[in-house]
Design a protein around this motif. Structure first.
Motif, short mmCIF file in Angstrom:
data_model
loop_
_atom_site.label_atom_id
_atom_site.label_comp_id
_atom_site.label_asym_id
_atom_site.label_seq_id
_atom_site.Cartn_x
_atom_site.Cartn_y
_atom_site.Cartn_z
N ALA A 22 0.83 -1.20 0.00
CA ALA A 22 0.00 0.00 0.00
C ALA A 22 0.87 1.26 0.00
CB ALA A 22 -0.92 0.00 1.22
N SER A 23 2.07 1.19 0.56
CA SER A 23 2.93 2.35 0.66
C SER A 23 3.92 2.48 -0.48
CB SER A 23 3.70 2.29 1.98
OG SER A 23 4.66 1.24 1.92
N GLY A 24 4.18 1.40 -1.18
CA GLY A 24 5.19 1.41 -2.22
C GLY A 24 6.57 1.07 -1.71
N CYS A 25 6.70 0.78 -0.42
CA CYS A 25 7.99 0.41 0.16
C CYS A 25 8.05 -1.10 0.37
CB CYS A 25 8.18 1.07 1.53
SG CYS A 25 8.63 2.81 1.45
N PRO A 26 9.14 -1.73 -0.05
CA PRO A 26 9.30 -3.15 0.22
C PRO A 26 9.78 -3.37 1.66
CG PRO A 26 11.21 -2.34 -0.96
CD PRO A 26 10.23 -1.19 -0.86
N GLY A 27 9.64 -4.58 2.14
CA GLY A 27 10.20 -4.93 3.45
C GLY A 27 9.18 -4.90 4.56
N HIS A 28 9.71 -4.89 5.78
CA HIS A 28 8.84 -4.91 6.96
C HIS A 28 8.89 -3.56 7.67
CE1 HIS A 28 12.81 -6.04 8.49
NE2 HIS A 28 12.43 -5.56 9.65
N LEU A 29 7.78 -3.23 8.30
CA LEU A 29 7.64 -1.96 9.01
C LEU A 29 8.55 -1.97 10.24
CD1 LEU A 29 5.99 0.71 9.16
CD2 LEU A 29 4.40 -0.52 10.63
N VAL A 30 9.41 -0.95 10.36
CA VAL A 30 10.31 -0.86 11.51
C VAL A 30 10.01 0.34 12.40
CG1 VAL A 30 12.22 -2.17 10.51
CG2 VAL A 30 12.11 0.30 10.14
N ARG A 31 9.28 1.32 11.89
CA ARG A 31 8.93 2.49 12.71
C ARG A 31 7.70 3.14 12.12
NH1 ARG A 31 12.18 5.47 16.53
NH2 ARG A 31 12.97 3.37 16.79
N SER A 32 6.78 3.55 12.99
CA SER A 32 5.59 4.26 12.59
C SER A 32 5.40 5.42 13.56
CB SER A 32 4.38 3.33 12.62
OG SER A 32 3.22 4.01 12.23
N VAL A 33 5.27 6.63 13.02
CA VAL A 33 5.11 7.83 13.85
C VAL A 33 3.83 8.53 13.43
CG1 VAL A 33 6.10 10.05 14.52
CG2 VAL A 33 7.61 8.11 14.05
N SER A 34 2.86 8.59 14.33
CA SER A 34 1.60 9.28 14.04
C SER A 34 1.70 10.73 14.50
CB SER A 34 0.45 8.60 14.78
OG SER A 34 0.24 7.31 14.25
N PHE A 35 1.08 11.62 13.74
CA PHE A 35 0.99 13.03 14.12
C PHE A 35 -0.39 13.53 13.72
CE2 PHE A 35 3.28 12.52 10.17
CZ PHE A 35 2.76 13.47 9.30
N ALA A 36 -0.71 14.76 14.04
CA ALA A 36 -2.08 15.28 13.90
C ALA A 36 -2.70 15.08 12.52
CB ALA A 36 -2.11 16.76 14.27
N THR A 37 -1.93 15.25 11.45
CA THR A 37 -2.51 15.21 10.11
C THR A 37 -2.09 14.00 9.28
OG1 THR A 37 -0.73 16.63 9.35
CG2 THR A 37 -2.82 17.71 9.94
N GLY A 38 -1.27 13.12 9.86
CA GLY A 38 -0.82 11.97 9.08
C GLY A 38 0.00 10.98 9.86
N GLN A 39 0.73 10.18 9.10
CA GLN A 39 1.55 9.13 9.69
C GLN A 39 2.80 8.93 8.84
OE1 GLN A 39 -0.36 5.27 9.89
NE2 GLN A 39 0.53 4.96 11.91
N LEU A 40 3.93 8.82 9.49
CA LEU A 40 5.21 8.52 8.86
C LEU A 40 5.47 7.03 9.07
CD1 LEU A 40 8.06 9.33 7.74
CD2 LEU A 40 8.70 9.76 10.12
N LYS A 41 5.79 6.31 7.98
CA LYS A 41 6.08 4.89 8.09
C LYS A 41 7.43 4.60 7.46
CE LYS A 41 1.45 3.16 8.39
NZ LYS A 41 1.01 1.85 8.75
N VAL A 42 8.23 3.80 8.18
CA VAL A 42 9.58 3.46 7.72
C VAL A 42 9.68 1.94 7.64
CG1 VAL A 42 12.05 3.71 8.13
CG2 VAL A 42 10.48 5.52 8.88
N TYR A 43 10.20 1.46 6.51
CA TYR A 43 10.33 0.03 6.24
C TYR A 43 11.79 -0.31 5.99
CZ TYR A 43 5.32 0.32 5.35
OH TYR A 43 3.97 0.54 5.46
N ARG A 44 12.16 -1.56 6.31
CA ARG A 44 13.52 -2.03 6.05
C ARG A 44 13.46 -3.29 5.22
NH1 ARG A 44 18.55 -1.67 9.74
NH2 ARG A 44 20.06 -2.18 8.14
N SER A 45 14.31 -3.36 4.22
CA SER A 45 14.43 -4.54 3.38
C SER A 45 15.91 -4.73 3.05
CB SER A 45 13.62 -4.37 2.09
OG SER A 45 13.79 -5.49 1.25
N GLY A 46 16.54 -5.72 3.63
CA GLY A 46 17.96 -5.96 3.40
C GLY A 46 18.79 -4.77 3.86
N GLN A 47 19.54 -4.19 2.96
CA GLN A 47 20.42 -3.06 3.29
C GLN A 47 19.77 -1.72 3.02
OE1 GLN A 47 23.87 -3.85 0.90
NE2 GLN A 47 24.56 -5.50 2.22
N SER A 48 18.51 -1.72 2.65
CA SER A 48 17.83 -0.50 2.28
C SER A 48 16.70 -0.16 3.25
CB SER A 48 17.34 -0.77 0.92
OG SER A 48 16.72 -0.19 0.17
#
Length: 116
Positions: A22-48
């Motif tokens: 859904a996000s266009g990022c491969p890998g598994h979710l390693v960090r999610s930060v919610s804020f008033a108007t949205g959400q930041l999601k960070v994924y890790r896949s191998g070295q990227s």
């Protein structure tokens, strides 16, 4: 038909998909930060590492951005007027900390340094 094919067909039939698809990022979710108007999601896949910013209420175009930086490297960013998400942006992060910042309509969320 293999078991994997049956599961894939079942997922397609229900409209379900992995969160990273859904996000266009491969890998598994390693960090999610919610804020008033949205959400930041960070994924890790191998070295990227990959990041996106998702609007809390998609639809109308609004200013959005996402920035991802590996320690010692230059930040990589995507910004503009989007309806749903900014990004994805990717950095190579072999044995390096990363940080991410996402913003929607002037409000932002940041991860701080992690994956150290």
């Amino acid at each position: 038909m293999t078991a994997a094919a049956v599961v894939a067909l079942a997922l397609v039939g229900t409209g379900a998909r992995p969160a990273s698809a859904a996000s266009g990022c491969p890998g598994h979710l390693v960090r999610s930060v919610s804020f008033a108007t949205g959400q930041l999601k960070v994924y890790r896949s191998g070295q990227s590492v990959c990041a996106v910013t998702l609007a809390k209420h998609p639809g109308a175009r609004r200013q959005m951005s996402v920035q991802l930086q590996a320690r010692g490297g230059r930040p990589v960013s995507d910004s503009g007027r989007f309806t749903r998400l900014a990004g994805p942006v990717r950095v190579r992060a072999v044995h390096r900390c990363v940080r991410a910042v996402g913003a929607v309509s002037g409000r932002k969320g940041a991860s701080g340094w992690f994956l150290c």
